[in-house]
Design a protein around this motif. Structure first.
Motif, PDB file in Angstrom:
ATOM      1  N   GLY A 160       3.283   9.699   2.393  1.00 58.38           N
ATOM      2  CA  GLY A 160       3.563   8.318   2.046  1.00 58.38           C
ATOM      3  C   GLY A 160       3.588   8.220   0.536  1.00 58.38           C
ATOM      4  O   GLY A 160       4.280   8.998  -0.124  1.00 58.38           O
ATOM      5  N   LEU A 161       2.803   7.267   0.029  1.00 55.34           N
ATOM      6  CA  LEU A 161       2.764   7.118  -1.418  1.00 55.34           C
ATOM      7  C   LEU A 161       2.008   8.282  -2.058  1.00 55.34           C
ATOM      8  O   LEU A 161       2.364   8.748  -3.130  1.00 55.34           O
ATOM      9  CB  LEU A 161       2.099   5.783  -1.761  1.00 55.34           C
ATOM     10  CG  LEU A 161       2.150   5.305  -3.199  1.00 55.34           C
ATOM     11  CD1 LEU A 161       3.579   5.283  -3.736  1.00 55.34           C
ATOM     12  CD2 LEU A 161       1.527   3.925  -3.326  1.00 55.34           C
ATOM     13  N   TYR A 162       0.964   8.749  -1.353  1.00 54.34           N
ATOM     14  CA  TYR A 162       0.181   9.882  -1.851  1.00 54.34           C
ATOM     15  C   TYR A 162       0.027  10.891  -0.724  1.00 54.34           C
ATOM     16  O   TYR A 162       0.015  10.523   0.445  1.00 54.34           O
ATOM     17  CB  TYR A 162      -1.195   9.419  -2.346  1.00 54.34           C
ATOM     18  CG  TYR A 162      -1.086   8.365  -3.409  1.00 54.34           C
ATOM     19  CD1 TYR A 162      -0.605   8.684  -4.679  1.00 54.34           C
ATOM     20  CD2 TYR A 162      -1.410   7.035  -3.142  1.00 54.34           C
ATOM     21  CE1 TYR A 162      -0.456   7.713  -5.661  1.00 54.34           C
ATOM     22  CE2 TYR A 162      -1.273   6.057  -4.121  1.00 54.34           C
ATOM     23  CZ  TYR A 162      -0.790   6.398  -5.375  1.00 54.34           C
ATOM     24  OH  TYR A 162      -0.635   5.444  -6.333  1.00 54.34           O
ATOM     25  N   THR A 217       0.812  -1.223   0.000  1.00 61.23           N
ATOM     26  CA  THR A 217       0.000   0.000   0.000  1.00 61.23           C
ATOM     27  C   THR A 217       0.842   1.267   0.000  1.00 61.23           C
ATOM     28  O   THR A 217       0.333   2.326  -0.361  1.00 61.23           O
ATOM     29  CB  THR A 217      -0.957   0.028   1.211  1.00 61.23           C
ATOM     30  OG1 THR A 217      -0.178   0.049   2.410  1.00 61.23           O
ATOM     31  CG2 THR A 217      -1.876  -1.183   1.206  1.00 61.23           C
ATOM     32  N   GLU A 218       2.112   1.163   0.383  1.00 60.47           N
ATOM     33  CA  GLU A 218       2.962   2.356   0.406  1.00 60.47           C
ATOM     34  C   GLU A 218       3.929   2.416  -0.766  1.00 60.47           C
ATOM     35  O   GLU A 218       4.682   3.379  -0.904  1.00 60.47           O
ATOM     36  CB  GLU A 218       3.742   2.425   1.724  1.00 60.47           C
ATOM     37  CG  GLU A 218       2.871   2.751   2.934  1.00 60.47           C
ATOM     38  CD  GLU A 218       2.300   4.174   2.871  1.00 60.47           C
ATOM     39  OE1 GLU A 218       3.022   5.095   2.464  1.00 60.47           O
ATOM     40  OE2 GLU A 218       1.105   4.340   3.216  1.00 60.47           O
ATOM     41  N   ARG A 219       3.956   1.368  -1.581  1.00 57.61           N
ATOM     42  CA  ARG A 219       4.884   1.372  -2.711  1.00 57.61           C
ATOM     43  C   ARG A 219       4.251   0.893  -4.021  1.00 57.61           C
ATOM     44  O   ARG A 219       4.775   1.173  -5.081  1.00 57.61           O
ATOM     45  CB  ARG A 219       6.085   0.438  -2.421  1.00 57.61           C
ATOM     46  CG  ARG A 219       6.855   0.749  -1.161  1.00 57.61           C
ATOM     47  CD  ARG A 219       7.827   1.889  -1.370  1.00 57.61           C
ATOM     48  NE  ARG A 219       8.512   2.259  -0.154  1.00 57.61           N
ATOM     49  CZ  ARG A 219       9.763   1.890   0.151  1.00 57.61           C
ATOM     50  NH1 ARG A 219      10.437   1.110  -0.661  1.00 57.61           N
ATOM     51  NH2 ARG A 219      10.332   2.302   1.274  1.00 57.61           N
ATOM     52  N   GLN A 220       3.190   0.118  -3.935  1.00 56.96           N
ATOM     53  CA  GLN A 220       2.706  -0.561  -5.147  1.00 56.96           C
ATOM     54  C   GLN A 220       1.196  -0.460  -5.343  1.00 56.96           C
ATOM     55  O   GLN A 220       0.615  -1.328  -5.963  1.00 56.96           O
ATOM     56  CB  GLN A 220       3.105  -2.041  -5.116  1.00 56.96           C
ATOM     57  CG  GLN A 220       4.600  -2.295  -5.051  1.00 56.96           C
ATOM     58  CD  GLN A 220       4.964  -3.715  -5.497  1.00 56.96           C
ATOM     59  OE1 GLN A 220       4.868  -4.038  -6.672  1.00 56.96           O
ATOM     60  NE2 GLN A 220       5.379  -4.554  -4.572  1.00 56.96           N
ATOM     61  N   MET A 221       0.601   0.593  -4.842  1.00 58.12           N
ATOM     62  CA  MET A 221      -0.862   0.711  -4.966  1.00 58.12           C
ATOM     63  C   MET A 221      -1.219   1.987  -5.723  1.00 58.12           C
ATOM     64  O   MET A 221      -0.722   3.064  -5.421  1.00 58.12           O
ATOM     65  CB  MET A 221      -1.510   0.719  -3.579  1.00 58.12           C
ATOM     66  CG  MET A 221      -3.037   0.734  -3.620  1.00 58.12           C
ATOM     67  SD  MET A 221      -3.749   0.852  -1.951  1.00 58.12           S
ATOM     68  CE  MET A 221      -3.357   2.575  -1.549  1.00 58.12           C
TER      69      MET A 221
END
Lengths: 663, 663
Positions: free
Chosen positions: B627-629, A315-319
């Motif tokens: 984080g990712l977003y 969820t933190e790298r591949q979503m």
């Protein structure tokens, strides 16, 4: 000391067939304006349509063969097996969705149809409990010889899920008995004991199903068997590799192969050692779901840590921002950190559904609003967007950027469709959507100690026991269009317990009131929840006001595909541009960096939705004076950009669409 | 009236073995600082290395089998055929490059090696003239039964090209005799006459080769045969489809197929009806090359119009800024208009070389500087960049954007390599580079009437006849680093003729002087050339000053992949960013819209090159708090951006690279 010590298990079957699904000791029924429409669509259109499809009665559609296969296996008719090796699972998913639907609303005609199908399934079961029409009809004697490809345990898992759902909805135990016999048969074939197979399925599913069976029946052997499959996966010597070698390196799908990728089904290393989400994304999340279940039920710390690592990586790298997972159609798989291309994406519908399964198990394991945030993201965007407004057309692949001509003329994008497809061929996604939406009541709340955690803001009625009191909680919600949520808390008598309100990551400054009295500022959230612990009185009202301004979202600088771009979000909804509102090519459009957004509810847009207008620029194509390349830039002019919710894309003909917009 | 009337043909073989290649009645030898280095690399490294490779003597490399196949076919040794069905063509391409090399500089040892190989080829020829080791050794009796896949005419074409080159360089006609016998044999098998095959090759090449053979020998039957192959392609009933059907739909590569894509080798419709570049890009441009040859030699207007349409579609809709063509690795093919993805690109080296072949034929057909612009673009960028500075490593795929991890971890990009590969396996590109660079003298000038057209600015010496006078033109050029070109025009005696100087599309305001006297402003270019018609005296000096400022290039608004981005060009060179000069991720870097460029010659950079520095911005990765977003944008700060010529990329280790940069 048993490895299961410390877990709470119901040891006798005490079915709840009150018309509400049972989940973690509480019962919830959904009464929500937004979701109610989709649940009705599933009940009134999807389930009946799928029933016809399973019976090969949809005009113009490829036959499913699924019911026919059972009829042949049951000896009711002659014929050849048809469809995929896992075709049985379509029947199972329909029964499961039907179970959930009946738990919402009893429907004698539907129940009769389901009972007939269950009778048929029972007739197709072999004397020793084995159930699988492919191996019964087409390859008798070859049972359990190709676990890598042939989905026997996978199909069994789906039937177990169906049996649990149908039993919980109706109290009828025929399918449950059938599947307990099958589970017992599996238990006699697989296990650590001498003479049993040390294998596991090429497609995870049985693991999470066995946990459900255990939770319902209290039979420890099902939990042990699930744990065996999880423990065994990836151990050396690798079972699936050895099986493939001994088959002469031939696959079920035809032809010899000189390579087998064990990471494809996450059997490359033992499960507890896995740190990065790899391989087929649906297989991965189904497995993680079972792992989280088992970590909670067994207290296995190593499993819990593996879940945390895999969750975090995924969820933190591949979503995708839509809650999609799986960056490539090659193997429908994860690729690597921060590789999230918008146009060659996979983001399979089933994978996001599996992500939701996993998220709920993580919420059961540890209350943390992050899990619910992801669950909500996947639900409102990738999953909801996969279904057309007619309930009969679906996206398997859920792209974040589409150029329709590329989907037909560039082979690297031919897996991406610009329009939803009919429900045929490998029909995994549509029944998965049906079973998720009809069991949405299971995803709203979790409980830890005497605290009720509110994970999704969906209108519903909950009945449970908190602080020793029977409590009814009636939630009403105007999401996703307005951020107003009310919880009416009704303990049978005054009682002390907690109500934990998830503060969504998309929300600005939240206000909460109890009986009209504003709570002080929410500085100290507990894992993302505002937790109200007090003595609740019958009729107490909690109000939650979530600011719902349209806002920009940016992606991590390592996420190269989205550099210099922004996405628009409104509440849980991700927005997109479509050529129906913004002229093609959409690549000419950019958002002004400092411009504001205006929002309005357009009741004529596909059943009604908030539309967002933003100040932007677009290249004036007529000003381009060059050929393919030129030293002269085209003129850029101000323009109003219109964005609609992502879940509604592709419902107004074929055209370009994009989520990430240059700023 | 013969269809060949009006064409000028030498009817007897009058070889020129003066050490200069013959082309269109003039002889040119290259003497250029920039290109001389690469030509020497071909002579000193590439040709000897390939000779060893063909003989399976390169340590650590997969054996080529190419010479061994000939030895087996010649009866010199026992053994099995090895390598691809078209392995013979590697020997042919080496002989062709060797011919060109010998025309530049005689080398007795190299000539001895080539003569020995030619002797071997002669021994492998069958009594009826047939020459192909695959069908002689491995599938005797199966000749001409699988034109779709088996490359028999393709290999013959490459040997004909070799024979012409070797004869023109050395005057030795052994290979020429061998290939005339093979061509005569082909002529006895294929043709419109009763009993002959109405087929054509699955990979075009024989068509352009037969034109070369005709131009050298004056034998009309070779021209007719070439025209037959071109005319026949795509006619209904489709020969290749019928052949495939009658083979039981089996391909040479193994297995049955249920579909055959005739557009793959441009046999979907008759050649004259084709309007859009489709299918395998190398096959396409080899065919277009022959079409342009034939249009000129036969005066066939329909063929000429087809060439114009296909040229226009390809170069104005489907060509990368580097002169690469082919947008997908699926079938190494064109996709559709404006679909030019930078990262999933194909842009095969051989395809750009074929584009250069086609461009030269178009220049022979009609003087138009646009053809030369494209030729120069492909030569200085896609082609030159395919070869490592050591001459031993090559790119087959020439991407415009690379993220090395994606090339290994995302299957959709695994065809893209971040580093040049050794010269093994299907070694089509390296020998193609060798034969192009060693015949570069053929691409500098064309002649029409009494005007000499200067298409490439490459230091060289030309001898020809213009206005009835023998003329020597000595060109010196400082390209690509400085835009100063001098032509010393030396007629044997004063004479009236034209010198047409191509004004490159990349150049700003050009100045031209004759004997130090500046010509008036160049308002009236003729098809992109500044044409100087005058009475030339021995020793006249023409000077051309081409402003060489680094500048921005933009792409057509329909070219979605490059929206909002700019490329940097300096003279004919396209530039790129590499992580060796700009920290990763390169996606964090953008160019300031109004910033200026500074250029300097860095003599330490890979043999010396002009490096460009530009004002830009980059995302401060440390400022990213999410984080990712995240709803919070990362901070952007000014930065100096460094760009190097594209052709030098990937010579300093593995890292990111990109040509198109956000502005």
């Amino acid at each position: 000391m048993s490895q299961f010590e410390g877990t709470k298990v119901r040891t006798t079957v005490q079915p709840d067939h009150s018309g509400h699904s049972d989940q973690g000791g509480h019962r919830v029924s959904v009464q929500d304006e937004f979701w109610g429409r989709y649940i009705r669509l599933v009940q009134e259109t999807v389930i009946p349509y799928q029933y016809e499809a399973l019976h090969d009665r949809v005009a113009g559609a490829e036959p499913s063969h699924a019911i026919a296969n059972f009829e042949i296996a049951a000896g009711r008719r002659q014929g050849k097996f048809g469809g995929m090796v896992f075709q049985d699972s379509d029947v199972a998913k329909w029964l499961e969705a039907t179970g959930y639907s009946l738990s919402i609303r009893r429907d004698p005609e539907l129940e009769r149809q389901a009972d007939e199908v269950i009778d048929l399934v029972g007739e197709a079961q072999q004397a020793d409990g084995y159930l699988n029409t492919y191996f019964t009809v087409k390859e008798p004697g070859k049972r359990w010889t190709n676990l890598q490809d042939c989905h026997e345990l996978y199909c069994a898992g789906h039937f177990i899920e169906a049996a649990v759902a149908y039993y919980e909805a109706t109290g009828k135990d025929k399918l449950l008995s059938i599947m307990r016999r099958m589970a017992d048969h599996i238990d006699s074939v697989f296990g650590p004991e001498e003479g049993k197979l040390k294998g596991y399925d090429g497609h995870q599913e049985i693991e999470l199903a066995l946990v459900k069976l255990y939770r319902l029946t209290g039979e420890e052997k099902y939990l042990k068997l699930s744990l065996f499959f999880i423990d065994q996966r990836g151990q050396e010597p690798n079972f699936l590799r050895q099986e493939w070698e001994s088959r002469g390196r031939v696959t079920h799908w035809g032809g010899q192969t000189d390579h087998i990728d064990m990471a494809y089904n996450q059997s490359h290393i033992p499960v507890r050692e896995q740190t990065v989400a790899v391989g087929h994304s649906v297989r991965a999340v189904y497995m993680y779901t079972a792992m989280a279940d088992l970590a909670r039920l067994t207290g296995d710390e190593a499993l819990r840590e593996a879940c945390l690592r895999l969750w975090s990586n995924m969820t933190e790298r591949q979503m995708y921002i839509t809650g999609g997972i799986g960056s490539t159609h090659h193997g429908e798989a994860f690729t690597f950190d921060y590789d999230l291309p918008n146009d060659t994406v996979y983001a399979e519908t089933c994978a996001s559904i599996g992500l939701i399964f996993f998220a709920r198990r993580m919420l059961e394991l540890t209350p943390n609003a992050h899990y619910a945030d992801v669950m909500e993201r996947a639900l409102y965007n990738n999953v909801l967007g996969s279904m057309a407004q007619d309930g009969k057309h679906y996206f398997y692949v859920n792209p974040l950027e589409v150029w329709p001509q590329a989907c037909t003329c560039n082979p690297g994008k031919q897996h991406v469709k610009a329009q939803r497809q009919g429900w045929f061929g490998c029909a995994c996604c549509p029944p998965n959507v049906a079973r998720l939406l009809s069991s949405l009541n299971q995803y709203i709340y979790t409980e830890h100690s005497d605290t009720l955690y509110t994970n999704l803001y969906i209108g519903s009625e909950l009945r449970t026991t908190l602080g020793g009191k029977e409590v009814k909680v009636t939630q009403s919600s105007k999401l996703p269009w307005e951020g107003i949520v009310t919880l009416k808390v009704d303990p049978a008598e005054a009682g002390v317990f907690g109500i934990a309100l998830r503060i969504p990551s998309w929300s600005g400054k939240v206000r909460i009131s109890v009986n009209g009295e504003l709570l002080p500022a929410l500085d100290a959230l507990e894992q993302g929840y505002a937790v109200i612990r007090r003595e609740w009185q019958p009729g107490d009202i909690v109000e939650l006001m979530l600011p719902m301004e349209a806002h920009r979202v940016y992606a991590h600088p390592e996420l190269r595909a989205n550099a210099g771009k922004t996405a628009i979000q409104y509440g849980p909804l991700v927005y997109c541009l479509e050529s129906a509102d913004n002229r093609e090519p959409l690549s000419s459009v950019s958002l002004s960096k400092e411009g504001t957004f205006t929002e309005f509810y357009d009741e004529d847009l596909l059943g009604g939705a908030v539309v967002i207008r933003a100040a932007g620029c677009r290249v004036k194509e007529q000003s381009w004076s060059g050929g393919l390349y030129s030293t002269t830039r085209a003129v850029v002019q101000p323009v109003e950009v219109t964005a609609i919710p992502y879940y509604l894309w592709g419902n107004r003909g074929s055209g370009e669409m994009k989520v990430w917009i240059p700023e």
